[in-house]
Design a protein around this motif. Structure first.
Motif, short mmCIF file in Angstrom:
data_model
loop_
_atom_site.label_atom_id
_atom_site.label_comp_id
_atom_site.label_asym_id
_atom_site.label_seq_id
_atom_site.Cartn_x
_atom_site.Cartn_y
_atom_site.Cartn_z
N VAL A 82 4.43 51.21 7.46
CA VAL A 82 4.64 50.17 6.47
C VAL A 82 3.98 48.88 6.92
O VAL A 82 3.88 48.60 8.12
N SER A 83 3.54 48.10 5.96
CA SER A 83 2.96 46.79 6.21
C SER A 83 4.06 45.74 6.26
O SER A 83 5.03 45.81 5.49
N VAL A 84 3.91 44.79 7.14
CA VAL A 84 4.89 43.71 7.28
C VAL A 84 4.47 42.53 6.40
O VAL A 84 3.43 41.89 6.66
N ALA A 85 5.24 42.25 5.35
CA ALA A 85 4.95 41.12 4.47
C ALA A 85 5.05 39.82 5.26
O ALA A 85 5.97 39.62 6.05
N GLY A 86 4.07 38.95 5.08
CA GLY A 86 4.08 37.66 5.78
C GLY A 86 3.40 37.68 7.12
O GLY A 86 2.95 36.66 7.61
N GLY A 87 3.35 38.84 7.76
CA GLY A 87 2.61 39.03 8.99
C GLY A 87 2.98 38.14 10.16
O GLY A 87 4.07 37.55 10.22
N THR A 88 2.04 38.04 11.07
CA THR A 88 2.24 37.23 12.28
C THR A 88 2.40 35.76 11.94
O THR A 88 3.13 35.04 12.62
N GLY A 89 1.73 35.32 10.87
CA GLY A 89 1.88 33.93 10.45
C GLY A 89 3.33 33.60 10.15
O GLY A 89 3.85 32.57 10.60
N GLU A 90 4.01 34.46 9.42
CA GLU A 90 5.42 34.24 9.11
C GLU A 90 6.27 34.32 10.38
O GLU A 90 7.21 33.55 10.55
N TRP A 91 5.93 35.24 11.26
CA TRP A 91 6.65 35.37 12.52
C TRP A 91 6.64 34.04 13.28
O TRP A 91 7.67 33.54 13.74
N LEU A 92 5.46 33.45 13.41
CA LEU A 92 5.33 32.21 14.16
C LEU A 92 5.94 31.02 13.41
O LEU A 92 6.59 30.17 14.02
N ARG A 93 5.73 30.96 12.10
CA ARG A 93 6.31 29.86 11.31
C ARG A 93 7.83 29.86 11.36
O ARG A 93 8.46 28.81 11.25
N SER A 94 8.42 31.04 11.55
CA SER A 94 9.89 31.13 11.59
C SER A 94 10.45 30.74 12.95
O SER A 94 11.66 30.76 13.15
N GLY A 95 9.56 30.39 13.90
CA GLY A 95 10.00 29.93 15.21
C GLY A 95 10.24 31.03 16.22
O GLY A 95 10.76 30.77 17.31
N ARG A 96 9.86 32.24 15.87
CA ARG A 96 10.04 33.35 16.81
C ARG A 96 8.96 33.30 17.89
O ARG A 96 7.89 32.75 17.67
N PRO A 97 9.23 33.90 19.04
CA PRO A 97 8.29 33.80 20.16
C PRO A 97 7.03 34.62 19.93
O PRO A 97 7.08 35.71 19.35
N GLY A 98 5.91 34.08 20.36
CA GLY A 98 4.66 34.81 20.32
C GLY A 98 4.15 35.03 21.73
O GLY A 98 4.36 34.18 22.59
#
Length: 104
Positions: A82-98
């Motif tokens: 499955v594809s992740v909606a919002g991708g890595t951009g959303e991950w980082l914008r949400s404040g999660r660690p990269g």
């Protein structure tokens, strides 16, 4: 289901889900979801055997466009992807660690 919403992905990641990042190397090096396996989209079809077995493979890119193609490639190889909606951009914008590094 071809695409999963971002919050469902976050929950799955917290439980150890397999994540395949299909972005280019420079993008992956800048920041990626911790623990993600990097296989660029252009190499995914020829390298699909490198993707470990999993109930679901979560394919991620920057925003969710390339990951749709990546999920299709893995589905064609017999995987439930499955594809992740919002991708890595959303991950980082949400404040999660990269994580950084790891690309070629």
């Amino acid at each position: 289901m071809r695409e999963v919403d971002f919050e469902s992905f976050v929950d799955a990641w917290a439980l150890g889900a397999l994540v395949v990042d299909v972005r280019e190397g420079y993008e992956f090096e800048q920041a990626h979801v911790p623990g993600a396996l990097w296989i660029p989209l252009g190499e995914l079809a020829s390298r699909s055997a490198e993707v470990p077995e999993a109930d679901v493979v979560y394919v991620i890119c920057a925003s969710g466009n390339r990951s749709l193609f990546g999920a299709d490639i893995l589905a064609g190889a017999g995987r439930h992807a499955v594809s992740v909606a919002g991708g890595t951009g959303e991950w980082l914008r949400s404040g999660r660690p990269g994580e950084r590094g790891g690309g070629r």
